[in-house]
Enzyme design. Structure first.
Site, PDB file in Angstrom:
ATOM      1  N   HIS A   1       0.822  -1.208   0.000  1.00 43.66           N
ATOM      2  CA  HIS A   1       0.000   0.000   0.000  1.00 43.66           C
ATOM      3  C   HIS A   1       0.857   1.259   0.000  1.00 43.66           C
ATOM      4  CE1 HIS A   1      -3.258   2.697   1.834  1.00 43.66           C
ATOM      5  NE2 HIS A   1      -3.717   2.296   0.669  1.00 43.66           N
TER       6      HIS A   1
ATOM      7  N   LYS B   1       0.360 -13.618  19.342  1.00 38.31           N
ATOM      8  CA  LYS B   1      -0.705 -12.856  20.003  1.00 38.31           C
ATOM      9  C   LYS B   1      -2.093 -13.340  19.592  1.00 38.31           C
ATOM     10  CE  LYS B   1       2.176  -8.783  20.670  1.00 38.31           C
ATOM     11  NZ  LYS B   1       3.413  -9.519  20.357  1.00 38.31           N
TER      12      LYS B   1
ATOM     13  N   ASN C   1       7.708 -12.114  18.823  1.00 38.41           N
ATOM     14  CA  ASN C   1       8.202 -10.780  18.456  1.00 38.41           C
ATOM     15  C   ASN C   1       9.417 -10.892  17.546  1.00 38.41           C
ATOM     16  OD1 ASN C   1       6.467 -10.498  20.719  1.00 38.41           O
ATOM     17  ND2 ASN C   1       7.303  -8.463  21.065  1.00 38.41           N
ATOM     18  N   VAL C   2       9.490  -9.980  16.595  1.00 37.73           N
ATOM     19  CA  VAL C   2      10.580  -9.977  15.631  1.00 37.73           C
ATOM     20  C   VAL C   2      11.515  -8.815  15.932  1.00 37.73           C
ATOM     21  CG1 VAL C   2      11.196  -9.872  13.196  1.00 37.73           C
ATOM     22  CG2 VAL C   2       9.100 -11.044  13.899  1.00 37.73           C
TER      23      VAL C   2
END
Length: 609
Positions: A308, A405, A442-443
């Site tokens: 986008h 999550k 988490n990254v």
């Protein structure tokens, strides 16, 4: 000093040494200080000429004596010995006799003085010419081949920033010994004491074979000191010549994860990517762009970069096109919103990709709490649009990127990702396309993650804000996450949720402390501030729900969860009504649906290993 100046100096010194050796030997042997005979003159001239000839043959005048070793001493021995043989040969021809005692004493003096002159040269250069008051006192962890190589390079180098002062090694057999004149102080547990006693400025970890878990243990000892901690470059960089052993690197937080990264099954991945058309949604994001980089290694025919944001898509397009070895790949960019179902159908129809990696999503937890309708539109409706288009145009494999999550979600972001998982699991039942999800924690370093935030706060002088002292998370690197996504496509049979064995979870406060230390600051200078948990956050994350736990090990470090209950009728109903709900009502319904009829999980982290 130029080469000509160096050569002239060495030739002059050697000439004086040669003449001194033979004349002094003559006086010692004959005990007569006034006799200058023809044999002595002939022998002196012959020795002088032969010494210089053999010195040039063995390149003694081209040696860098400040770096001399046993090899150079051997060349000196050969040159002197052959010079003596030449003198003996000339004596036999001219005076028909060989003065063995004279030659023996001359050989000894000659060797002693030539060897001594070279040793003095090295001593002067290393002691005075290389001396710098600005060099940092360094401790080297590891007294093996790599550690001694580092120490030797630092000792020899004029430009080195560091001077080795002490070794640390867990081999008790060498404790108390000197290596290259540098003492071995003790084991890793003595690092703090050694740094304090010896005024160490810098710590160099010189153990290339060190695993991440072991590196973490050593770093925790180093972090107790105020010394800066660095490591050797990677072995491939040393071998390729990109870096030398005295180009040290700061320890990165990624190095402290405590597990080895996932290894790929190259053959199986090549089968479904090489020569195929691949589409990546969210290709400008941190995960999506890394997926693109990894995919290019397997030479697809076309790689479609869909996103986008025009700037991020342009950036990854230019990066990939400028990379070496990718000239055979056709890179195509599409600026599009996954919420536009007609555009998704059009793109799928136009390119008919074989593989789709769906990375486009809203993932920032606090922001999505404040904007639940945007999370729902992008993560749920957007996923449904891309999945429907992929199914209609018979994409072979569809891989959706999810998150831990999504397990027992307490946040809007987690709830929408769980609903997206349900959509692709349900679609897999009736489609020719193989739909799978990949779930990880988490990254490190991704946009919106905790690491960039902590770094910004450290640069500003602190404090670093941590929500809760007991908050823990699973962590992985961006390349690891992307490799998991690609490997999942090769393992896909349809409907699975793949999970990476992410090792031990990490306390966020410990991560913050490590980052402060790695940045060269002290905890006292920066500080840590506890701000309280934000809306939607949990103290801990799970990787699988109770009714998903299978424990089936399908690939090294990759596990698969069983298909849990799906609630497609409720999801479709919410899609038609969400626009009529206020933010709080929408949030409540999202969480209720994502958690419906799920067996409660105990407050203990789910073990998937």
């Amino acid at each position: 000093m130029s080469y000509r100046q160096r050569l002239s100096l060495l030739v002059t010194i050697d000439s004086v040494i040669v003449l001194t050796s033979i004349f002094f030997s003559h006086f010692l042997v004959n005990a007569n200080l006034h006799v200058l005979s023809l044999p002595l003159v002939v022998s002196s001239i012959t020795l002088l000429l032969s010494h210089h000839i053999f010195s040039f043959i063995y390149k003694l005048y081209k040696k860098a004596w400040e770096h001399a070793s046993i090899t150079e001493l051997l060349f000196i021995f050969k040159a002197i010995t052959f010079s003596m043989i030449a003198v003996a040969f000339v004596q036999q021809i001219v005076v028909h006799d060989i003065y063995f005692r004279l030659l023996a004493v001359t050989w000894m003096l000659h060797s002693l003085l030539i060897g001594g002159s070279r040793f003095c040269w090295r001593l002067i250069v290393s002691t005075y010419m290389n001396k710098s008051v600005n060099k940092k006192r360094s401790l080297i962890v590891g007294a093996g081949s790599a550690g001694t190589m580092v120490a030797r390079q630092l000792i020899k180098s004029n430009d080195a920033e560091f001077v080795p002062v002490v070794f640390i090694d867990d081999n008790v057999n060498i404790h108390g010994l000197d290596i290259l004149g540098i003492p071995v102080y003790g084991g890793v547990d003595q690092i703090e004491k050694a740094v304090e006693e010896l005024n160490i400025d810098n710590i160099i970890i010189a153990i290339p074979s060190l695993g991440k878990k072991e590196l973490n243990l050593i770093f925790q000892e180093c972090s107790k000191t105020k010394a800066r901690t660095q490591t050797l470059p990677m072995l491939e960089d040393l071998v390729s010549g990109k870096l030398s052993v005295n180009h040290f690197m700061d320890v990165q937080v990624e190095d402290l994860l405590g597990r080895q990264p996932i290894e790929l099954d190259i053959e199986s991945i090549s089968e479904y990517i090489t020569g195929k058309v691949v589409l990546v949604t969210g290709a400008g994001g941190s995960i999506g762009s890394e997926v693109c980089r990894q995919v290019t290694k397997f030479s697809p025919q076309k790689l479609i970069l869909l996103g986008h944001g025009e700037n991020s898509i342009y950036s990854i397009e230019m990066e990939l096109k400028d990379s070496d070895g990718h000239t055979e790949i056709e890179f195509i960019t599409e600026i599009a919103d996954v919420q536009d179902v007609k555009k998704m159908m059009s793109i799928m129809n136009k390119y008919k990709p074989n593989v789709v990696y769906h990375a486009a999503a809203h993932k920032h937890v606090p922001l999505m709490e404040r904007n639940p309708e945007e999370a729902f539109k992008n993560n749920v409706i957007g996923t449904m649009n891309v999945a429907m288009a992929a199914s209609q145009y018979e994409v072979d494999t569809f891989v959706m990127i999810s998150t831990d999550k999504a397990v027992n979600p307490t946040s809007v972001m987690g709830a929408t990702k769980r609903m997206a998982e349900m959509i692709i699991q349900d679609m897999d039942k009736s489609s020719k396309t193989k739909f799978v999800a990949v779930r990880f924690g988490n990254v490190l370093g991704s946009r919106g993650s905790v690491i960039p935030r902590f770094k910004q706060q450290i640069v500003k002088g602190g404090p670093v804000s941590v929500t809760h002292p007991d908050m823990i998370r699973y962590f992985m690197t961006i390349p690891e996450a992307s490799r998991l996504v690609i490997q999942a496509g090769a393992l896909a049979r349809g409907g699975e949720i793949f999970v990476l064995d992410m090792g031990e979870p990490v306390k966020i406060v410990d991560l913050a402390k490590n980052l402060i230390k790695l940045s060269g600051n002290s905890l006292e200078d920066i500080g840590i501030e506890f701000t309280g948990m934000r809306p939607g956050e949990k103290l801990y994350e799970e990787l699988l729900k109770a009714d998903e736990i299978d424990g089936k090990h399908v690939f090294p470090k990759i596990y698969i969860g069983k298909t849990a209950n799906l609630y497609m009728e409720e999801i479709k109903e919410m899609i038609s009504t969400y626009a009529t709900l206020d933010k709080e009502s929408l949030r409540t319904q999202l969480l209720d649906l994502a958690n419906s009829k799920v067996i409660p999980i105990p407050k203990k982290l789910v073990s998937i290993g």
